[in-house]
Design an enzyme around this catalytic site. Structure first.
Site, short mmCIF file in Angstrom:
data_model
loop_
_atom_site.label_atom_id
_atom_site.label_comp_id
_atom_site.label_asym_id
_atom_site.label_seq_id
_atom_site.Cartn_x
_atom_site.Cartn_y
_atom_site.Cartn_z
N SER A 1 30.01 113.18 -14.27
CA SER A 1 30.86 114.13 -15.02
C SER A 1 32.12 113.47 -15.56
CB SER A 1 31.26 115.29 -14.10
OG SER A 1 30.12 115.92 -13.57
N1 SAM Z 1 28.89 114.91 -9.14
C1 SAM Z 1 28.14 113.94 -9.89
C2 SAM Z 1 28.87 112.65 -10.11
O1 SAM Z 1 30.04 112.57 -9.76
O2 SAM Z 1 28.25 111.71 -10.63
C3 SAM Z 1 27.63 114.47 -11.20
C4 SAM Z 1 26.47 115.31 -11.01
S1 SAM Z 1 25.42 115.61 -12.35
C5 SAM Z 1 26.45 116.43 -13.51
C6 SAM Z 1 24.47 116.93 -11.58
C7 SAM Z 1 23.54 116.47 -10.50
O3 SAM Z 1 23.00 117.63 -9.87
C8 SAM Z 1 22.35 115.67 -11.00
O4 SAM Z 1 22.32 114.44 -10.35
C9 SAM Z 1 21.14 116.54 -10.61
O5 SAM Z 1 20.00 115.79 -10.25
C10 SAM Z 1 21.70 117.32 -9.45
N2 SAM Z 1 21.00 118.57 -9.12
C11 SAM Z 1 20.50 119.52 -9.94
N3 SAM Z 1 19.96 120.53 -9.22
C12 SAM Z 1 20.13 120.20 -7.90
C13 SAM Z 1 19.79 120.84 -6.67
N4 SAM Z 1 19.16 122.01 -6.61
N5 SAM Z 1 20.13 120.22 -5.52
C14 SAM Z 1 20.77 119.02 -5.53
N6 SAM Z 1 21.11 118.36 -6.66
C15 SAM Z 1 20.81 118.95 -7.83
#
Ligand code: SAM
Length: 216
Positions: free
Chosen positions: A62
């Site tokens: 993000s």
């Molecule tokens: N916080 C992260 C960083 O600092 O890099 C950015 C996260 S990215 C915007 C969103 C993440 O949520 C992705 O890696 C995706 O695979 C994960 N995601 C989506 N649905 C999910 C779920 N039900 N449980 C866990 N992770 C999930």
């Protein structure tokens, strides 16, 4: 001052302080975490760019401002227990780990979970535990949490996560009927059965995919 330290200080001034972010604890945390250590190697020179960046599995790390805004909205104290859903690169988990002693983070892609845990260990954030799984189900063994941050957008606030908030706890989560545009909300648990919801503005996140999110 080293190259990345200089870029980091510029990011704090130009992207966070210039946009009105004043929470010193959050500013200090973002000024301490080496974002370049969580960025894919070919994008390392863009680590402090004012935008999200692509990571493996078609996901994103993000934008620094969004990480700062969401972290500030959690109103964290050092002894809070924090859950993050959507570890991605591990960067936001490291920011949380700068502020709080106990951080738990869940990622649905095993490759991302493993890479993030390795990066967090290498950078010294041994107070952050990463789990591979569906974060919409929360982390039953470690609940309740004083703060929950969801880094992907779902159709609604998962009931399971609401139930894993401590009374007085805060959850920040993007929600909305579109797969790519959501509103960021803060849910505060006031009592056993009462929750207060505030709208914090429009955001764009990758989809939250899971039992209480979007279907695959
Ligand atoms: N916080 C992260 C960083 O600092 O890099 C950015 C996260 S990215 C915007 C969103 C993440 O949520 C992705 O890696 C995706 O695979 C994960 N995601 C989506 N649905 C999910 C779920 N039900 N449980 C866990 N992770 C999930």
């Amino acid at each position: 001052m080293s190259h990345f330290k200089k870029l980091r200080q510029q990011m704090i001034d130009d992207q966070l302080v210039a946009r009105g972010l004043q929470d010193q604890t959050v500013l200090d945390a973002l000024n301490s975490v080496p974002r370049e250590a969580f960025t894919p190697t070919d994008l390392i020179e863009s680590a402090y760019r004012d935008s999200p960046l692509p990571i493996e599995e078609n996901q994103t790390i993000s934008q620094p401002y969004i990480v700062a805004l969401m972290t500030a909205a959690l109103e964290l104290k050092a002894d809070d227990r924090v859950l993050e859903v959507g570890t991605g690169s591990g960067y936001a988990a490291a920011v949380l780990g700068e502020i709080c002693e106990h951080v738990y983070t869940i990622e649905r892609y095993k490759t991302l979970a493993d890479t993030a845990q390795a990066r967090l260990n290498e950078t010294g954030y041994t107070n952050v535990q990463v789990k591979h799984g569906d974060g919409t189900l929360g982390w039953v063994d470690q609940a309740p949490f004083d703060a929950i941050i969801v880094a992907a957008g779902g159709p609604e606030v998962p009931q399971t996560l609401k139930e894993q908030l401590a009374i007085g706890g805060r959850m920040v989560i993007p929600v909305g009927s579109s797969l790519s545009l959501q509103k960021l909300v803060r849910v505060r648990r006031l009592s056993e059965n009462e929750y207060e919801t505030e709208d914090l503005g429009s955001v764009r996140f990758v989809p939250l995919v899971g039992a209480a999110g979007w279907k695959e």
